[in-house]
Design a protein around this motif. Structure first.
Motif, short mmCIF file in Angstrom:
data_model
loop_
_atom_site.label_atom_id
_atom_site.label_comp_id
_atom_site.label_asym_id
_atom_site.label_seq_id
_atom_site.Cartn_x
_atom_site.Cartn_y
_atom_site.Cartn_z
N THR A 71 0.84 -1.19 0.00
CA THR A 71 0.00 0.00 0.00
C THR A 71 0.88 1.25 0.00
O THR A 71 2.02 1.22 0.48
N LYS A 72 0.36 2.32 -0.54
CA LYS A 72 1.10 3.59 -0.54
C LYS A 72 1.23 4.14 0.87
O LYS A 72 2.25 4.69 1.24
N GLU A 73 0.17 4.00 1.66
CA GLU A 73 0.12 4.62 2.98
C GLU A 73 0.88 3.83 4.05
O GLU A 73 1.56 4.41 4.90
N HIS A 74 0.79 2.49 4.03
CA HIS A 74 1.35 1.69 5.11
C HIS A 74 2.46 0.73 4.68
O HIS A 74 2.96 -0.04 5.51
N CYS A 77 1.52 -4.98 3.89
CA CYS A 77 0.55 -5.39 4.89
C CYS A 77 0.11 -6.82 4.59
O CYS A 77 0.06 -7.23 3.43
#
Length: 116
Positions: A71-74, A77
């Motif tokens: 993911t771009k944000e985290h 995952c």
């Protein structure tokens, strides 16, 4: 969904992909990215995460088929863990890989087939 072979050391895709419909694809139908030769981003981070998770589990758990998502944000995952992963890599490379799999998980059955 589609499956393609990935070199575990480099994170480089090293096969075309096969779809759930059994058709082979050299280029992703949506992104138009060529599968073979594509470098999985942040591969070393994924390997470190998977290793860390595997080492944190009880010793009697020998195998889990993890699905990860970047993911771009985290970053990387866990999407889910499965009691058995897909063994599509045997199809992708055109050969059975039982010996390699048994070496990977550190367990060998004395039977010809797992269900016996």
């Amino acid at each position: 969904g589609m499956d393609a072979g990935i070199d575990p050391t480099t994170g480089m895709v090293n096969t075309s992909a096969v779809g759930e419909d059994g058709n082979w694809h050299s280029i992703h139908p949506v992104s138009k990215i060529k599968f073979e030769g594509y470098q999985i981003p942040r591969w070393n981070e994924l390997v470190e995460l998977a290793t860390s998770i595997a080492l944190s589990l009880p010793d009697d758990i020998n195998y889990i088929g993890w699905d990860f998502v970047l993911t771009k944000e985290h970053g990387w995952c866990i999407m889910e863990g499965n009691y058995g992963g897909e063994f599509m890599w045997q199809l992708l490379y055109g050969k059975g890989m039982r010996k390699e799999f048994e070496e990977l998980i550190g367990w060998k059955t004395e039977k010809d087939f797992w269900w016996q």
